[in-house]
Design a protein around this motif. Structure first.
Motif, PDB file in Angstrom:
ATOM      1  N   PRO A 259       0.835  -1.211   0.000  1.00 24.10           N
ATOM      2  CA  PRO A 259       0.000   0.000   0.000  1.00 24.10           C
ATOM      3  C   PRO A 259       0.873   1.267   0.000  1.00 24.10           C
ATOM      4  O   PRO A 259       1.949   1.303   0.600  1.00 24.10           O
ATOM      5  N   GLY A 260       0.381   2.302  -0.668  1.00 24.72           N
ATOM      6  CA  GLY A 260       1.123   3.553  -0.782  1.00 24.72           C
ATOM      7  C   GLY A 260       1.603   4.132   0.540  1.00 24.72           C
ATOM      8  O   GLY A 260       2.767   4.524   0.657  1.00 24.72           O
ATOM      9  N   PRO A 261       0.736   4.206   1.579  1.00 24.46           N
ATOM     10  CA  PRO A 261       1.205   4.769   2.855  1.00 24.46           C
ATOM     11  C   PRO A 261       2.325   3.946   3.502  1.00 24.46           C
ATOM     12  O   PRO A 261       3.220   4.509   4.132  1.00 24.46           O
ATOM     13  N   ILE A 262       2.301   2.632   3.312  1.00 24.96           N
ATOM     14  CA  ILE A 262       3.372   1.783   3.861  1.00 24.96           C
ATOM     15  C   ILE A 262       4.663   2.036   3.085  1.00 24.96           C
ATOM     16  O   ILE A 262       5.754   2.102   3.665  1.00 24.96           O
ATOM     17  N   PHE A 263       4.545   2.203   1.771  1.00 22.65           N
ATOM     18  CA  PHE A 263       5.721   2.515   0.963  1.00 22.65           C
ATOM     19  C   PHE A 263       6.300   3.866   1.376  1.00 22.65           C
ATOM     20  O   PHE A 263       7.513   4.022   1.473  1.00 22.65           O
ATOM     21  N   ALA A 264       5.434   4.840   1.648  1.00 19.41           N
ATOM     22  CA  ALA A 264       5.909   6.147   2.101  1.00 19.41           C
ATOM     23  C   ALA A 264       6.695   6.000   3.408  1.00 19.41           C
ATOM     24  O   ALA A 264       7.748   6.632   3.578  1.00 19.41           O
ATOM     25  N   MET A 265       6.200   5.172   4.323  1.00 18.18           N
ATOM     26  CA  MET A 265       6.916   4.942   5.583  1.00 18.18           C
ATOM     27  C   MET A 265       8.270   4.268   5.316  1.00 18.18           C
ATOM     28  O   MET A 265       9.273   4.630   5.924  1.00 18.18           O
ATOM     29  N   PHE A 266       8.292   3.292   4.402  1.00 15.76           N
ATOM     30  CA  PHE A 266       9.563   2.644   4.050  1.00 15.76           C
ATOM     31  C   PHE A 266      10.554   3.691   3.526  1.00 15.76           C
ATOM     32  O   PHE A 266      11.721   3.700   3.924  1.00 15.76           O
ATOM     33  N   LEU A 267      10.087   4.569   2.654  1.00 12.66           N
ATOM     34  CA  LEU A 267      10.969   5.610   2.118  1.00 12.66           C
ATOM     35  C   LEU A 267      11.447   6.551   3.211  1.00 12.66           C
ATOM     36  O   LEU A 267      12.609   6.969   3.213  1.00 12.66           O
ATOM     37  N   LEU A 268      10.574   6.888   4.149  1.00 12.68           N
ATOM     38  CA  LEU A 268      10.978   7.744   5.272  1.00 12.68           C
ATOM     39  C   LEU A 268      12.035   7.055   6.132  1.00 12.68           C
ATOM     40  O   LEU A 268      13.051   7.658   6.494  1.00 12.68           O
ATOM     41  N   LEU A 269      11.790   5.791   6.457  1.00 10.83           N
ATOM     42  CA  LEU A 269      12.714   5.058   7.325  1.00 10.83           C
ATOM     43  C   LEU A 269      14.078   4.833   6.676  1.00 10.83           C
ATOM     44  O   LEU A 269      15.080   4.689   7.377  1.00 10.83           O
ATOM     45  N   THR A 270      14.091   4.774   5.355  1.00  8.85           N
ATOM     46  CA  THR A 270      15.355   4.544   4.642  1.00  8.85           C
ATOM     47  C   THR A 270      15.920   5.836   4.050  1.00  8.85           C
ATOM     48  O   THR A 270      16.827   5.803   3.224  1.00  8.85           O
ATOM     49  N   ARG A 271      15.361   6.966   4.476  1.00 13.55           N
ATOM     50  CA  ARG A 271      15.829   8.305   4.065  1.00 13.55           C
ATOM     51  C   ARG A 271      15.791   8.509   2.547  1.00 13.55           C
ATOM     52  O   ARG A 271      16.690   9.115   1.960  1.00 13.55           O
ATOM     53  N   GLN A 272      14.726   8.016   1.918  1.00  8.99           N
ATOM     54  CA  GLN A 272      14.591   8.158   0.470  1.00  8.99           C
ATOM     55  C   GLN A 272      13.348   8.926   0.046  1.00  8.99           C
ATOM     56  O   GLN A 272      13.120   9.116  -1.148  1.00  8.99           O
ATOM     57  N   HIS A 273      12.537   9.374   0.994  1.00  4.67           N
ATOM     58  CA  HIS A 273      11.292  10.050   0.630  1.00  4.67           C
ATOM     59  C   HIS A 273      11.632  11.337  -0.123  1.00  4.67           C
ATOM     60  O   HIS A 273      12.525  12.088   0.287  1.00  4.67           O
TER      61      HIS A 273
END
Length: 87
Positions: A57-71
């Motif tokens: 899901p998009g919101p989970i992907f956004a969290m993954f990007l935040l946690l990996t400093r890629q957002h």
């Protein structure tokens, strides 16, 4: 944020320098023993697969990007622990 394709998710994981197991653990997806020893995440494998209908899901992907400093727009910032709460 829209759901990523399997290729987009894999590219983000590789850019973060994570294995599938590391990424699954970071996002609290299940990890189990693999058939050849070691660990694996069938869920993460499915999310990266172009032939599997499941996607992250998009919101989970956004969290993954935040946690990996890629957002692309936002970054997580640590709390200021030097100031007592409420002040």
């Amino acid at each position: 944020m829209p759901s990523p394709s399997g290729a987009e998710l894999k590219a983000a994981r590789l850019a973060a320098g994570l294995s599938q197991v590391d990424a699954a653990e970071l996002m609290a997806y299940p990890v189990q023993p693999g058939s050849r020893g070691g660990l694996q995440s069938r869920t993460w494998q499915a999310l990266e697969s172009e032939s599997d209908p499941r996607n992250m899901p998009g919101p989970i992907f956004a969290m993954f990007l935040l946690l990996t400093r890629q957002h692309p727009l936002y970054a997580l910032v640590g709390k200021d622990t030097t100031t007592p709460a409420g002040q």
